[in-house]
Design a protein around this motif. Structure first.
Motif, PDB file in Angstrom:
ATOM      1  N   ARG A   1      -7.552  -2.913   0.772  1.00  0.00           N
ATOM      2  CA  ARG A   1      -7.657  -2.261  -0.544  1.00  0.00           C
ATOM      3  C   ARG A   1      -9.067  -1.753  -0.839  1.00  0.00           C
ATOM      4  NH1 ARG A   1      -2.979  -2.173  -3.191  1.00  0.00           N
ATOM      5  NH2 ARG A   1      -1.551  -3.901  -2.960  1.00  0.00           N
ATOM      6  N   HIS A   2     -10.083  -2.363  -0.282  1.00  0.00           N
ATOM      7  CA  HIS A   2     -11.466  -1.943  -0.552  1.00  0.00           C
ATOM      8  C   HIS A   2     -11.793  -0.584   0.045  1.00  0.00           C
ATOM      9  CE1 HIS A   2     -12.318  -3.009   3.599  1.00  0.00           C
ATOM     10  NE2 HIS A   2     -13.465  -2.378   3.463  1.00  0.00           N
ATOM     11  N   ILE A   3     -11.037  -0.163   1.021  1.00  0.00           N
ATOM     12  CA  ILE A   3     -11.341   1.096   1.713  1.00  0.00           C
ATOM     13  C   ILE A   3     -11.353   2.272   0.741  1.00  0.00           C
ATOM     14  CG2 ILE A   3     -10.443   2.743   3.418  1.00  0.00           C
ATOM     15  CD1 ILE A   3      -9.697   0.316   5.148  1.00  0.00           C
ATOM     16  N   HIS A   4     -10.430   2.268  -0.236  1.00  0.00           N
ATOM     17  CA  HIS A   4     -10.370   3.373  -1.196  1.00  0.00           C
ATOM     18  C   HIS A   4     -11.583   3.420  -2.113  1.00  0.00           C
ATOM     19  CE1 HIS A   4      -6.395   4.489   0.062  1.00  0.00           C
ATOM     20  NE2 HIS A   4      -5.977   3.261  -0.114  1.00  0.00           N
ATOM     21  N   ALA A   5     -12.252   2.285  -2.292  1.00  0.00           N
ATOM     22  CA  ALA A   5     -13.409   2.228  -3.180  1.00  0.00           C
ATOM     23  C   ALA A   5     -14.734   2.435  -2.442  1.00  0.00           C
ATOM     24  CB  ALA A   5     -13.433   0.881  -3.904  1.00  0.00           C
TER      25      ALA A   5
ATOM     26  N   TYR B   1      -2.106   3.176   4.875  1.00  0.00           N
ATOM     27  CA  TYR B   1      -0.681   3.118   4.585  1.00  0.00           C
ATOM     28  C   TYR B   1      -0.099   1.779   5.024  1.00  0.00           C
ATOM     29  CZ  TYR B   1      -1.182   8.184   4.231  1.00  0.00           C
ATOM     30  OH  TYR B   1      -1.584   9.438   3.887  1.00  0.00           O
TER      31      TYR B   1
ATOM     32  N   ALA C   1      -7.337   7.240   5.480  1.00  0.00           N
ATOM     33  CA  ALA C   1      -6.135   7.009   4.682  1.00  0.00           C
ATOM     34  C   ALA C   1      -5.552   5.665   5.104  1.00  0.00           C
ATOM     35  CB  ALA C   1      -5.118   8.119   4.913  1.00  0.00           C
TER      36      ALA C   1
ATOM     37  N   TYR D   1     -16.064   5.894   3.159  1.00  0.00           N
ATOM     38  CA  TYR D   1     -14.742   6.213   3.691  1.00  0.00           C
ATOM     39  C   TYR D   1     -14.041   7.327   2.917  1.00  0.00           C
ATOM     40  CZ  TYR D   1     -14.811   1.919   6.490  1.00  0.00           C
ATOM     41  OH  TYR D   1     -15.105   0.948   7.395  1.00  0.00           O
ATOM     42  N   GLU D   2     -14.590   7.703   1.776  1.00  0.00           N
ATOM     43  CA  GLU D   2     -13.934   8.664   0.906  1.00  0.00           C
ATOM     44  C   GLU D   2     -13.624   9.974   1.633  1.00  0.00           C
ATOM     45  OE1 GLU D   2     -14.590  10.815  -3.407  1.00  0.00           O
ATOM     46  OE2 GLU D   2     -15.947   9.216  -2.779  1.00  0.00           O
TER      47      GLU D   2
ATOM     48  N   LEU E   1       0.860  -1.175   0.000  1.00  0.00           N
ATOM     49  CA  LEU E   1       0.000   0.000   0.000  1.00  0.00           C
ATOM     50  C   LEU E   1       0.902   1.231   0.000  1.00  0.00           C
ATOM     51  CD1 LEU E   1      -2.334  -1.373   2.784  1.00  0.00           C
ATOM     52  CD2 LEU E   1      -2.955  -1.122   0.368  1.00  0.00           C
ATOM     53  N   SER E   2       0.322   2.404  -0.009  1.00  0.00           N
ATOM     54  CA  SER E   2       1.101   3.645   0.011  1.00  0.00           C
ATOM     55  C   SER E   2       1.948   3.743   1.279  1.00  0.00           C
ATOM     56  CB  SER E   2       0.180   4.858  -0.037  1.00  0.00           C
ATOM     57  OG  SER E   2      -0.535   4.887  -1.228  1.00  0.00           O
TER      58      SER E   2
END
Length: 147
Positions: free
Chosen positions: A59-63, A74, A72, A67-68, A24-25
């Motif tokens: 990974r689903h959190i960004h979609a 990391y 964040a 949560y948008e 992840l980032s």
């Protein structure tokens, strides 16, 4: 139901979601508190369970529209003593130098913090069934929002 199948197909064929999609980032500066919840996966290289947590729970959190702009995510290799970042307190750390103060000894460890760096509950250790892990993670994120 169609939305679920579309998401599954997207996830299956998307390189960002595919197996072996990488880390992840990496955080550069957490001091500024741009979001009310920060999820950090503390991992080790070649950790199969880290990959499982990364793919099934993080990974689903960004979609997720809920949560948008509010979460964040990391990843920090807690054996790394070269790459550094600014922690919530304004000090610079490497993954290795931060692992001690946070008592990170097990891979994977997932911790959730509020924008000021206060931990929102106990860390999630290891990999569990996705439906339970996701529920625990959601609970920690909501706790961070409330802090």
């Amino acid at each position: 139901m169609k939305a679920i199948w579309l998401f599954v197909l997207f996830a299956w064929f998307s390189p960002a979601f595919g197996a072996g999609g990488g880390t992840l980032s990496f955080p550069s500066n957490l001091q500024h508190g741009k979001v009310p919840a920060v999820v950090i996966l503390f991992s080790l290289p070649d950790c199969a369970y880290c990959e499982k947590v990364r793919q099934q729970s993080l990974r689903h959190i960004h979609a997720d529209p809920g949560y948008e702009g509010r979460v964040a995510v990391y990843e920090i290799d807690f054996s790394d003593n070269k790459r550094s970042f600014t922690w919530f307190d304004g000090n610079r750390y490497t993954g290795k130098s931060l692992a001690g103060p946070l008592n990170v000894k097990f891979s994977p460890t997932v911790m959730v913090f509020n924008a000021k760096g206060t931990a929102a509950g106990k860390p999630l250790l290891g990999a569990s069934l996705p439906e339970f892990y996701g529920a625990y993670l959601d609970e920690l994120i909501k706790s961070a929002w409330a802090l």
